[in-house]
Design a protein around this motif. Structure first.
Motif, PDB file in Angstrom:
ATOM      1  N   GLU A   1     -10.211  -1.405  -3.048  1.00 31.00           N
ATOM      2  CA  GLU A   1      -9.223  -0.338  -2.915  1.00 31.00           C
ATOM      3  C   GLU A   1      -8.278  -0.656  -1.763  1.00 31.00           C
ATOM      4  N   GLN A   3      -6.103   0.047   1.237  1.00 29.57           N
ATOM      5  CA  GLN A   3      -6.015   1.097   2.251  1.00 29.57           C
ATOM      6  C   GLN A   3      -5.140   0.635   3.403  1.00 29.57           C
ATOM      7  N   VAL A   5      -3.866   2.166   7.217  1.00 26.85           N
ATOM      8  CA  VAL A   5      -4.072   3.221   8.203  1.00 26.85           C
ATOM      9  C   VAL A   5      -3.164   2.952   9.394  1.00 26.85           C
ATOM     10  N   CYS A  22      -0.580  -0.885  11.774  1.00 24.03           N
ATOM     11  CA  CYS A  22      -0.953  -0.593  10.392  1.00 24.03           C
ATOM     12  C   CYS A  22      -2.117  -1.525  10.043  1.00 24.03           C
ATOM     13  N   SER A  25      -6.892  -2.871   4.566  1.00 34.23           N
ATOM     14  CA  SER A  25      -8.224  -3.235   4.063  1.00 34.23           C
ATOM     15  C   SER A  25      -8.214  -3.192   2.544  1.00 34.23           C
ATOM     16  N   GLY A  26      -9.126  -3.972   1.961  1.00 35.30           N
ATOM     17  CA  GLY A  26      -9.271  -3.950   0.512  1.00 35.30           C
ATOM     18  C   GLY A  26      -8.396  -4.931  -0.234  1.00 35.30           C
ATOM     19  N   SER A 113       1.917   1.071  -2.226  1.00 34.61           N
ATOM     20  CA  SER A 113       0.796   1.398  -1.356  1.00 34.61           C
ATOM     21  C   SER A 113       1.309   1.843   0.001  1.00 34.61           C
ATOM     22  N   GLY A 115       0.424   4.107   3.845  1.00 38.17           N
ATOM     23  CA  GLY A 115      -0.489   4.746   4.767  1.00 38.17           C
ATOM     24  C   GLY A 115      -0.228   6.238   4.804  1.00 38.17           C
ATOM     25  N   GLN A 116      -0.997   6.923   5.646  1.00 36.69           N
ATOM     26  CA  GLN A 116      -0.910   8.388   5.706  1.00 36.69           C
ATOM     27  C   GLN A 116       0.209   8.878   6.606  1.00 36.69           C
TER      28      GLN A 116
END
Length: 124
Positions: A1, A3, A5, A22, A25-26, A113, A115-116
């Motif tokens: 997945e 990700q 962050v 930033c 991962s995945g 894709s 991040g938050q």
């Protein structure tokens, strides 16, 4: 997945500096271009900076000479060094990635894709 962050946002006075990070991962970050976008309420998300897999960079005119985007593929991280911050830099900052084979883009809709987001507030 996949990700992403972000970290490093916060409150800073005008003229100050922040470094956004930033963490990916995945997936293999070295196959992806990394971009930073920012958004203020009621406005569209705008490109701040992009770095390709070869290290080429592109910046929005508003941040040229003040911001630097760089990447560390070994650590699977991307960064945005922001210097000489201005109140108009206040926004939520997002990192995003795009597969290298798709070519360069500075458009948010071309990035799948994200991040938050991390809030950056620059006080005058």
């Amino acid at each position: 997945e996949v990700q992403l962050v972000e970290s490093g946002g916060g409150l800073v006075q005008a003229g100050g500096s922040l470094r956004l990070s930033c963490a990916a991962s995945g997936f293999a970050l070295d196959d992806y271009a990394i971009a930073w976008f920012r958004q203020v309420p009621g406005k569209e998300r705008k490109m701040v900076a992009v770095i390709t897999t070869s290290g080429s960079t592109n910046y929005a005119d508003a941040v040229k000479g003040r911001f630097t985007i760089f990447r560390d593929n070994a650590k699977k991280t991307g960064h945005l060094q922001m210097n000489s911050l201005k109140p108009e830099d206040t926004a939520v900052y997002y990192c995003a990635v795009r597969r290298s084979y798709l070519g360069y883009s500075g458009r948010s809709q071309d990035y799948a894709s994200w991040g938050q987001g991390t809030q950056v507030t620059v006080s005058s």
